[in-house]
Design a protein around this motif. Structure first.
Motif, PDB file in Angstrom:
ATOM      1  N   VAL A 175      -5.344 -16.183  -6.511  1.00 44.53           N
ATOM      2  CA  VAL A 175      -6.163 -15.137  -5.891  1.00 44.53           C
ATOM      3  C   VAL A 175      -5.739 -13.766  -6.415  1.00 44.53           C
ATOM      4  CG1 VAL A 175      -6.701 -13.960  -3.726  1.00 44.53           C
ATOM      5  CG2 VAL A 175      -6.657 -16.461  -3.805  1.00 44.53           C
ATOM      6  N   ALA A 176      -4.434 -13.523  -6.445  1.00 46.70           N
ATOM      7  CA  ALA A 176      -3.916 -12.239  -6.938  1.00 46.70           C
ATOM      8  C   ALA A 176      -4.374 -11.988  -8.367  1.00 46.70           C
ATOM      9  CB  ALA A 176      -2.392 -12.234  -6.862  1.00 46.70           C
ATOM     10  N   ASN A 177      -4.315 -13.013  -9.193  1.00 50.10           N
ATOM     11  CA  ASN A 177      -4.693 -12.888 -10.596  1.00 50.10           C
ATOM     12  C   ASN A 177      -6.140 -12.430 -10.739  1.00 50.10           C
ATOM     13  OD1 ASN A 177      -4.511 -13.079 -13.386  1.00 50.10           O
ATOM     14  ND2 ASN A 177      -4.952 -15.253 -13.434  1.00 50.10           N
ATOM     15  N   GLU A 178      -7.038 -13.066  -9.986  1.00 50.92           N
ATOM     16  CA  GLU A 178      -8.454 -12.709 -10.075  1.00 50.92           C
ATOM     17  C   GLU A 178      -8.706 -11.291  -9.579  1.00 50.92           C
ATOM     18  OE1 GLU A 178     -10.899 -14.508 -11.515  1.00 50.92           O
ATOM     19  OE2 GLU A 178      -9.237 -15.813 -12.096  1.00 50.92           O
ATOM     20  N   LEU A 179      -8.045 -10.905  -8.503  1.00 51.06           N
ATOM     21  CA  LEU A 179      -8.267  -9.566  -7.955  1.00 51.06           C
ATOM     22  C   LEU A 179      -7.664  -8.487  -8.848  1.00 51.06           C
ATOM     23  CD1 LEU A 179      -7.763 -10.198  -4.137  1.00 51.06           C
ATOM     24  CD2 LEU A 179      -9.895  -9.929  -5.402  1.00 51.06           C
ATOM     25  N   LEU A 180      -6.532  -8.792  -9.469  1.00 50.33           N
ATOM     26  CA  LEU A 180      -5.940  -7.840 -10.412  1.00 50.33           C
ATOM     27  C   LEU A 180      -6.885  -7.590 -11.582  1.00 50.33           C
ATOM     28  CD1 LEU A 180      -2.232  -9.073 -10.506  1.00 50.33           C
ATOM     29  CD2 LEU A 180      -3.015  -6.837  -9.720  1.00 50.33           C
ATOM     30  N   LYS A 181      -7.526  -8.655 -12.057  1.00 53.71           N
ATOM     31  CA  LYS A 181      -8.456  -8.510 -13.178  1.00 53.71           C
ATOM     32  C   LYS A 181      -9.665  -7.665 -12.791  1.00 53.71           C
ATOM     33  CE  LYS A 181      -8.660 -12.986 -14.154  1.00 53.71           C
ATOM     34  NZ  LYS A 181      -8.997 -14.265 -14.822  1.00 53.71           N
ATOM     35  N   LYS A 182      -9.979  -7.637 -11.500  1.00 56.83           N
ATOM     36  CA  LYS A 182     -11.102  -6.827 -11.018  1.00 56.83           C
ATOM     37  C   LYS A 182     -10.675  -5.403 -10.679  1.00 56.83           C
ATOM     38  CE  LYS A 182     -13.510 -10.829  -8.985  1.00 56.83           C
ATOM     39  NZ  LYS A 182     -14.811 -10.734  -9.658  1.00 56.83           N
ATOM     40  N   GLY A 183      -9.386  -5.109 -10.884  1.00 62.14           N
ATOM     41  CA  GLY A 183      -8.906  -3.743 -10.672  1.00 62.14           C
ATOM     42  C   GLY A 183      -8.423  -3.434  -9.272  1.00 62.14           C
ATOM     43  N   HIS A 184      -8.210  -4.461  -8.444  1.00 66.54           N
ATOM     44  CA  HIS A 184      -7.741  -4.224  -7.083  1.00 66.54           C
ATOM     45  C   HIS A 184      -6.213  -4.101  -7.052  1.00 66.54           C
ATOM     46  CE1 HIS A 184     -11.640  -4.784  -5.229  1.00 66.54           C
ATOM     47  NE2 HIS A 184     -11.821  -5.863  -5.962  1.00 66.54           N
ATOM     48  N   SER A 185      -5.717  -3.396  -6.052  1.00 69.57           N
ATOM     49  CA  SER A 185      -4.272  -3.220  -5.912  1.00 69.57           C
ATOM     50  C   SER A 185      -3.685  -4.392  -5.131  1.00 69.57           C
ATOM     51  CB  SER A 185      -3.957  -1.900  -5.208  1.00 69.57           C
ATOM     52  OG  SER A 185      -4.603  -1.825  -3.956  1.00 69.57           O
ATOM     53  N   ASP A 204       7.521   5.453  -0.746  1.00 73.97           N
ATOM     54  CA  ASP A 204       6.196   5.135  -1.277  1.00 73.97           C
ATOM     55  C   ASP A 204       5.890   3.646  -1.174  1.00 73.97           C
ATOM     56  OD1 ASP A 204       5.701   7.752  -1.816  1.00 73.97           O
ATOM     57  OD2 ASP A 204       6.155   7.630  -3.947  1.00 73.97           O
ATOM     58  N   ILE A 205       6.916   2.815  -1.407  1.00 73.42           N
ATOM     59  CA  ILE A 205       6.712   1.374  -1.294  1.00 73.42           C
ATOM     60  C   ILE A 205       6.348   1.010   0.139  1.00 73.42           C
ATOM     61  CG2 ILE A 205       7.812  -0.891  -1.530  1.00 73.42           C
ATOM     62  CD1 ILE A 205       9.578   0.248  -3.684  1.00 73.42           C
ATOM     63  N   TYR A 206       7.038   1.624   1.088  1.00 71.59           N
ATOM     64  CA  TYR A 206       6.765   1.366   2.502  1.00 71.59           C
ATOM     65  C   TYR A 206       5.320   1.726   2.840  1.00 71.59           C
ATOM     66  CZ  TYR A 206       7.564   1.290   7.558  1.00 71.59           C
ATOM     67  OH  TYR A 206       7.504   1.005   8.900  1.00 71.59           O
ATOM     68  N   GLU A 207       4.864   2.856   2.346  1.00 75.17           N
ATOM     69  CA  GLU A 207       3.488   3.276   2.604  1.00 75.17           C
ATOM     70  C   GLU A 207       2.488   2.324   1.948  1.00 75.17           C
ATOM     71  OE1 GLU A 207       2.208   5.780   4.548  1.00 75.17           O
ATOM     72  OE2 GLU A 207       4.277   5.764   5.279  1.00 75.17           O
ATOM     73  N   ASP A 208       2.821   1.862   0.746  1.00 78.74           N
ATOM     74  CA  ASP A 208       1.902   0.978   0.032  1.00 78.74           C
ATOM     75  C   ASP A 208       1.750  -0.378   0.712  1.00 78.74           C
ATOM     76  OD1 ASP A 208       1.317   2.855  -1.860  1.00 78.74           O
ATOM     77  OD2 ASP A 208       2.766   2.130  -3.327  1.00 78.74           O
ATOM     78  N   LEU A 209       2.751  -0.787   1.475  1.00 78.87           N
ATOM     79  CA  LEU A 209       2.635  -2.039   2.217  1.00 78.87           C
ATOM     80  C   LEU A 209       1.416  -2.021   3.129  1.00 78.87           C
ATOM     81  CD1 LEU A 209       6.262  -2.916   3.365  1.00 78.87           C
ATOM     82  CD2 LEU A 209       4.863  -4.138   1.706  1.00 78.87           C
ATOM     83  N   TYR A 210       1.092  -0.859   3.651  1.00 83.46           N
ATOM     84  CA  TYR A 210      -0.030  -0.734   4.574  1.00 83.46           C
ATOM     85  C   TYR A 210      -1.336  -0.378   3.872  1.00 83.46           C
ATOM     86  CZ  TYR A 210       3.713  -0.610   8.025  1.00 83.46           C
ATOM     87  OH  TYR A 210       4.804  -0.927   8.786  1.00 83.46           O
ATOM     88  N   ASN A 211      -1.235   0.154   2.658  1.00 83.12           N
ATOM     89  CA  ASN A 211      -2.431   0.683   2.007  1.00 83.12           C
ATOM     90  C   ASN A 211      -2.956  -0.143   0.839  1.00 83.12           C
ATOM     91  OD1 ASN A 211      -2.671   3.034   3.640  1.00 83.12           O
ATOM     92  ND2 ASN A 211      -0.965   3.956   2.522  1.00 83.12           N
ATOM     93  N   CYS A 212      -2.133  -1.018   0.257  1.00 83.94           N
ATOM     94  CA  CYS A 212      -2.625  -1.801  -0.876  1.00 83.94           C
ATOM     95  C   CYS A 212      -3.750  -2.721  -0.405  1.00 83.94           C
ATOM     96  CB  CYS A 212      -1.500  -2.607  -1.521  1.00 83.94           C
ATOM     97  SG  CYS A 212      -0.810  -3.918  -0.495  1.00 83.94           S
ATOM     98  N   GLU A 213      -4.642  -3.058  -1.322  1.00 86.33           N
ATOM     99  CA  GLU A 213      -5.821  -3.838  -0.940  1.00 86.33           C
ATOM    100  C   GLU A 213      -5.474  -5.278  -0.579  1.00 86.33           C
ATOM    101  OE1 GLU A 213      -9.551  -2.401  -3.362  1.00 86.33           O
ATOM    102  OE2 GLU A 213      -7.758  -2.221  -4.619  1.00 86.33           O
ATOM    103  N   LEU A 214      -4.443  -5.823  -1.214  1.00 91.48           N
ATOM    104  CA  LEU A 214      -3.982  -7.170  -0.859  1.00 91.48           C
ATOM    105  C   LEU A 214      -2.465  -7.208  -0.882  1.00 91.48           C
ATOM    106  CD1 LEU A 214      -4.445 -10.190  -0.253  1.00 91.48           C
ATOM    107  CD2 LEU A 214      -4.435 -10.585  -2.728  1.00 91.48           C
TER     108      LEU A 214
END
Length: 327
Positions: free
Chosen positions: A194-204, A232-242
């Protein structure tokens, strides 16, 4: 841990290389059309000449009707398009190509960072997670159901369909997945597919092993120096798309872990940011180890996908060893 200047410059240089590559590809297509579509280059030159002559006349003081120029250029452009399509080319053959259509390979949409830029930041900051390496060996094309039979096969095929639908509907349908079941049955593999496909679509996408996640959160909470580095990593835990939390249950569970785990999945749910969790725990084990409110969030907000069967990793190792012994 924000980007260093060197990391930022490297990302922007990559965008410049993308634009340069696409410009070169466009120029190659233009030359091919000029050489193979009679009259096309002449029409293009006529448009340029018409525009230049109109400009000169304006500068000389003539009062001209701009709409007449627009009509003339529109007619010449129509003739160009006709020549192009009649020669067998698509109507957009000479349009500029972009790796990311949204930001046109600039990294920004207006003043905001594009989703593709955000993913590059994540890749730079989370290189230690080995997500890039894992996605090279885990994708839907490599999936096989030959190790499953009976009810195990039905569960695996259902989990694959759900995972593919998750990717297909990611932009429009907020979902979370919870893979659970016996050891070595493909739970982590599916999450990385799933991660691979979403990364290819430009998702975080951010990947953490459960142990790594709670170790990081502990450092953020109790180590002042680490807190500054990990902000920043802590913030990204809540904001990344997956967010992928792999192998839940391998961490040492205590009140801190329970609190942080609930905070993470609850806040991401509030923000409608998708999460995938994998675990070897049964639902009964989950209930016994984690708090009622955590289990309630998972049961109510995640699609529960149970995978059972033989330990595929072990079977592959045995098959590899047998193959080596025969050589």
């Amino acid at each position: 841990m924000a980007l260093t200047n060197a990391q930022y410059d490297a990302i922007m240089h990559e965008y410049e290389e993308r634009r340069s590559l696409h410009r070169q590809e466009l120029e190659d297509r233009q030359r091919y059309v000029y050489d193979n579509v009679p009259g096309y280059k002449e029409l293009e030159d006529a448009i340029a000449t018409t525009s230049v002559n109109f400009g000169k006349r304006l500068l000389s003081g003539e009062r001209l009707d701009r709409s007449a120029l627009k009509k003339e250029i529109a007619e010449l452009s129509r003739q160009k398009l006709t020549l192009l399509t009649e020669a067998g080319f698509s109507s957009d053959y000479l349009d500029m190509g972009y790796t990311c259509q949204d930001c046109q390979d600039t990294g920004y949409i207006g003043n905001e960072k594009c989703h593709c830029f955000k993913q590059k930041i994540i890749e730079a900051l989370y290189d230690k997670s080995n997500l890039k390496i894992m996605t090279k060996s885990a994708n839907f094309k490599l999936l096989t159901d030959k190790y499953y039979t009976g009810e195990d096969l039905k569960r695996f095929q259902g989990a694959v369909r759900t995972s593919e639908d998750f990717v297909k509907n990611f932009n429009s349908d907020y979902q979370n997945l919870f893979f659970y079941g016996t050891v070595g049955t493909g739970k982590s593999f599916l999450s990385i597919c799933v991660a691979n496909e979403l990364l290819k679509k430009g998702h975080s996408v951010i990947y953490f092993s459960s142990l790594g996640l709670f170790t990081m959160l502990s450092e953020y909470a109790f180590d002042y120096k680490a807190k500054q580095e990990l902000h920043d990593i802590y913030e990204d835990l809540y904001n990344c798309e997956l967010l992928i939390i792999d192998d839940l249950g391998t961490e040492r569970v205590n009140s801190f872990v329970l609190s942080e785990f609930f905070s993470c999945i609850n806040e991401r749910d509030i923000r409608k940011k998708s999460t995938i969790i994998t675990t070897n725990l049964s639902l009964e084990d989950l209930q016994a180890i984690y708090s009622d409110r955590i289990v309630s969030r998972i049961v109510s907000n995640y699609k529960l996908l149970k995978l059972t069967g033989p330990d595929i990793r072990k079977l592959k190792k045995i098959a590899k060893k047998e193959s080596e012994d025969l050589q």
